[in-house]
Scaffold this motif. Structure first.
Motif, PDB file in Angstrom:
ATOM      1  N   PRO A  74       0.819  -1.220   0.000  1.00  0.00           N
ATOM      2  CA  PRO A  74       0.000   0.000   0.000  1.00  0.00           C
ATOM      3  C   PRO A  74       0.850   1.265   0.000  1.00  0.00           C
ATOM      4  O   PRO A  74       1.998   1.276   0.473  1.00  0.00           O
ATOM      5  N   ASP A  75       0.279   2.346  -0.532  1.00  0.00           N
ATOM      6  CA  ASP A  75       0.967   3.637  -0.536  1.00  0.00           C
ATOM      7  C   ASP A  75       0.900   4.313   0.824  1.00  0.00           C
ATOM      8  O   ASP A  75       1.804   5.074   1.190  1.00  0.00           O
ATOM      9  N   MET A  76      -0.164   4.051   1.559  1.00  0.00           N
ATOM     10  CA  MET A  76      -0.339   4.734   2.838  1.00  0.00           C
ATOM     11  C   MET A  76      -1.405   4.046   3.673  1.00  0.00           C
ATOM     12  O   MET A  76      -2.180   3.234   3.153  1.00  0.00           O
ATOM     13  N   ALA A  77      -1.447   4.408   4.955  1.00  0.00           N
ATOM     14  CA  ALA A  77      -2.485   3.924   5.860  1.00  0.00           C
ATOM     15  C   ALA A  77      -3.737   4.775   5.689  1.00  0.00           C
ATOM     16  O   ALA A  77      -3.690   5.886   5.155  1.00  0.00           O
ATOM     17  N   LEU A  78      -4.849   4.256   6.173  1.00  0.00           N
ATOM     18  CA  LEU A  78      -6.112   4.994   6.072  1.00  0.00           C
ATOM     19  C   LEU A  78      -6.000   6.377   6.702  1.00  0.00           C
ATOM     20  O   LEU A  78      -6.481   7.371   6.149  1.00  0.00           O
ATOM     21  N   ALA A  79      -5.349   6.456   7.857  1.00  0.00           N
ATOM     22  CA  ALA A  79      -5.249   7.721   8.578  1.00  0.00           C
ATOM     23  C   ALA A  79      -4.398   8.743   7.839  1.00  0.00           C
ATOM     24  O   ALA A  79      -4.506   9.952   8.094  1.00  0.00           O
ATOM     25  N   GLU A  80      -3.545   8.280   6.919  1.00  0.00           N
ATOM     26  CA  GLU A  80      -2.652   9.180   6.186  1.00  0.00           C
ATOM     27  C   GLU A  80      -3.229   9.637   4.857  1.00  0.00           C
ATOM     28  O   GLU A  80      -2.669  10.516   4.206  1.00  0.00           O
ATOM     29  N   CYS A  81      -4.341   9.052   4.459  1.00  0.00           N
ATOM     30  CA  CYS A  81      -4.900   9.330   3.135  1.00  0.00           C
ATOM     31  C   CYS A  81      -5.609  10.680   3.133  1.00  0.00           C
ATOM     32  O   CYS A  81      -6.488  10.926   3.964  1.00  0.00           O
ATOM     33  N   PRO A  82      -5.258  11.577   2.204  1.00  0.00           N
ATOM     34  CA  PRO A  82      -5.996  12.843   2.103  1.00  0.00           C
ATOM     35  C   PRO A  82      -7.418  12.571   1.643  1.00  0.00           C
ATOM     36  O   PRO A  82      -7.714  11.516   1.081  1.00  0.00           O
ATOM     37  N   ALA A  83      -8.312  13.530   1.883  1.00  0.00           N
ATOM     38  CA  ALA A  83      -9.714  13.345   1.491  1.00  0.00           C
ATOM     39  C   ALA A  83      -9.783  12.999   0.010  1.00  0.00           C
ATOM     40  O   ALA A  83      -9.393  13.808  -0.835  1.00  0.00           O
ATOM     41  N   PRO A  84     -10.252  11.803  -0.335  1.00  0.00           N
ATOM     42  CA  PRO A  84     -10.198  11.380  -1.738  1.00  0.00           C
ATOM     43  C   PRO A  84     -11.357  11.930  -2.557  1.00  0.00           C
ATOM     44  O   PRO A  84     -12.441  12.201  -2.042  1.00  0.00           O
ATOM     45  N   LEU A  85     -11.094  12.079  -3.833  1.00  0.00           N
ATOM     46  CA  LEU A  85     -12.143  12.405  -4.788  1.00  0.00           C
ATOM     47  C   LEU A  85     -13.129  11.250  -4.875  1.00  0.00           C
ATOM     48  O   LEU A  85     -14.337  11.436  -4.966  1.00  0.00           O
ATOM     49  N   ALA A  86     -12.583  10.028  -4.841  1.00  0.00           N
ATOM     50  CA  ALA A  86     -13.404   8.816  -4.867  1.00  0.00           C
ATOM     51  C   ALA A  86     -12.739   7.764  -4.006  1.00  0.00           C
ATOM     52  O   ALA A  86     -11.515   7.704  -3.915  1.00  0.00           O
ATOM     53  N   ALA A  87     -13.548   6.941  -3.375  1.00  0.00           N
ATOM     54  CA  ALA A  87     -13.065   5.804  -2.585  1.00  0.00           C
ATOM     55  C   ALA A  87     -13.603   4.532  -3.224  1.00  0.00           C
ATOM     56  O   ALA A  87     -14.810   4.394  -3.406  1.00  0.00           O
ATOM     57  N   CYS A  88     -12.706   3.627  -3.572  1.00  0.00           N
ATOM     58  CA  CYS A  88     -13.086   2.419  -4.308  1.00  0.00           C
ATOM     59  C   CYS A  88     -12.742   1.167  -3.504  1.00  0.00           C
ATOM     60  O   CYS A  88     -11.652   1.073  -2.933  1.00  0.00           O
ATOM     61  N   VAL A  89     -13.665   0.222  -3.502  1.00  0.00           N
ATOM     62  CA  VAL A  89     -13.431  -1.081  -2.879  1.00  0.00           C
ATOM     63  C   VAL A  89     -13.390  -2.130  -3.988  1.00  0.00           C
ATOM     64  O   VAL A  89     -14.413  -2.420  -4.601  1.00  0.00           O
ATOM     65  N   PRO A  90     -12.220  -2.695  -4.292  1.00  0.00           N
ATOM     66  CA  PRO A  90     -12.170  -3.800  -5.263  1.00  0.00           C
ATOM     67  C   PRO A  90     -12.850  -5.033  -4.693  1.00  0.00           C
ATOM     68  O   PRO A  90     -13.253  -5.063  -3.534  1.00  0.00           O
ATOM     69  N   ASP A  91     -12.972  -6.075  -5.517  1.00  0.00           N
ATOM     70  CA  ASP A  91     -13.688  -7.257  -5.043  1.00  0.00           C
ATOM     71  C   ASP A  91     -12.894  -8.001  -3.984  1.00  0.00           C
ATOM     72  O   ASP A  91     -11.676  -7.909  -3.896  1.00  0.00           O
ATOM     73  N   LEU A  92     -13.635  -8.729  -3.157  1.00  0.00           N
ATOM     74  CA  LEU A  92     -13.071  -9.465  -2.039  1.00  0.00           C
ATOM     75  C   LEU A  92     -13.258 -10.961  -2.258  1.00  0.00           C
ATOM     76  O   LEU A  92     -14.342 -11.403  -2.651  1.00  0.00           O
TER      77      LEU A  92
END
Length: 342
Positions: A74-92
């Motif tokens: 990963p590029d970063m942790a959730l807490a480090e992520c700037p407010a995203p334009l979009a948040a995407c969940v790939p398949d699980l």
């Protein structure tokens, strides 16, 4: 679709959890990173400026190995992520009905993203995480066709559209979900069209040879449910009809095998399978018809007769209603695919 949406920083966050499928995660990453960059390279010999910034985020930002063995950094942790334009969940890669309680941190982050106005997107079974987080209550939704029943049963407030490959819903149309398999490509193109523009989405479709899933998921779905075994009597009848679905009166045959009265049998069968006995027979017949259409050049009337339908016109109507394609259309699409694979 209207004008592209703009914000100060065009970050698209791709959520990576331990069950994520690497092909979808990195496929979406590549499509988003390609926007504005690769068409210029193809046409003019120099890359353009990327218009979107995809980042892979996870709970703690540490590298991990997915369920299918791929390594994710990963590029970063959730807490480090700037407010995203979009948040995407790939398949699980999870079983239908599996618990997602271990994703509490990810669900909290998704709720925060939605509250901040982000565009929320889920590919395939990623929609299950949306539902678990409460994002889909009283909303239209879709997921992989094999998980739609589990989604509808576990979250009765969600309006599940099993036949559709793409669903857009929610306030401001900010919930976007794709069905199963490669429909993540439809999702990625839709997001690029919405966030950057239709022309750029068309460039990416041409560049990557992406063909929109116009027919939805229905033609790809397996119609028959898995055999239930909790009711031994009904399970015995299901085994019998799997070998005799092409007979003239398969329901009467199941009644005889059950040893029950017809009324009791039908009530018990519906309680055990969620289907009437005749609907169950139709699913078996149509699933067999799909196999015959894929693997042979037999005339449609012969296929109908082979699977138990004396009236070919009734077979055609039923097939079209259940599968979403006529028998001839289904054969053209899937017979050629099978031959190429062979």
């Amino acid at each position: 679709m209207g004008e592209p949406e703009t914000r100060d920083k065009a970050t698209i966050a791709l959520l990576a959890g331990p069950d994520v499928t690497a092909s979808t995660l990195f496929g979406m990453y590549d499509i988003f990173g390609s926007a504005g960059r690769d068409w210029e390279l193809l046409m003019h010999g120099r890359p353009g400026e990327s218009l979107l910034e995809p980042v892979i985020v996870s709970r703690d930002g540490r590298g991990f190995r997915t369920a299918n063995g791929a390594w994710i950094a990963p590029d970063m942790a959730l807490a480090e992520c700037p407010a995203p334009l979009a948040a995407c969940v790939p398949d699980l890669m999870i079983a239908p009905g599996a618990s997602l309680a271990s994703y509490a941190a990810e669900m909290a982050w998704l709720r925060d993203c939605q509250a901040a106005g982000a565009l929320m997107a889920a590919a395939c079974t990623g929609a299950l995480l949306f539902a678990e987080a409460g994002l889909l209550d009283d909303q239209d939704a879709t997921t992989h066709w094999a998980y739609c029943d589990a989604l509808a049963q576990r979250f009765p407030r969600v309006r599940v559209h099993a036949h559709r490959s793409l669903v857009v819903s929610g306030e401001g149309q900010r919930l976007v979900m794709a069905g199963g398999g490669t429909t993540w490509q439809d999702l990625a193109l839709f997001l690029v069209a919405r966030l950057v523009g239709v022309d750029e989405a068309m460039h990416l479709a041409r560049l990557n040879l992406i063909d929109w899933h116009r027919e939805g998921q229905q033609p790809y779905a397996t119609l028959s449910s898995s055999r239930q075994i909790e009711d031994a009597c009904i399970a015995r009848c299901q085994l019998w009809v799997a070998e005799h679905y092409d007979t003239h009166s398969p329901v009467a045959g199941m009644v005889a095998v059950s040893g029950l009265t017809e009324r009791s049998f039908k009530r018990r069968f519906k309680a055990a399978t969620g289907m009437t006995p005749m609907d169950y027979v139709h699913t078996l017949r149509l699933e067999e018809a799909k196999q015959v259409l894929e693997s042979s050049d037999a005339p449609i009337d012969e296929v109908a007769e082979e699977v138990g339908y004396a009236d070919p016109s009734f077979f055609r109507r039923l097939f079209g209603r259940r599968v979403g394609l006529t028998p001839s259309q289904y054969r053209r699409r899937f017979r050629s695919m099978r031959l190429r694979l062979q």
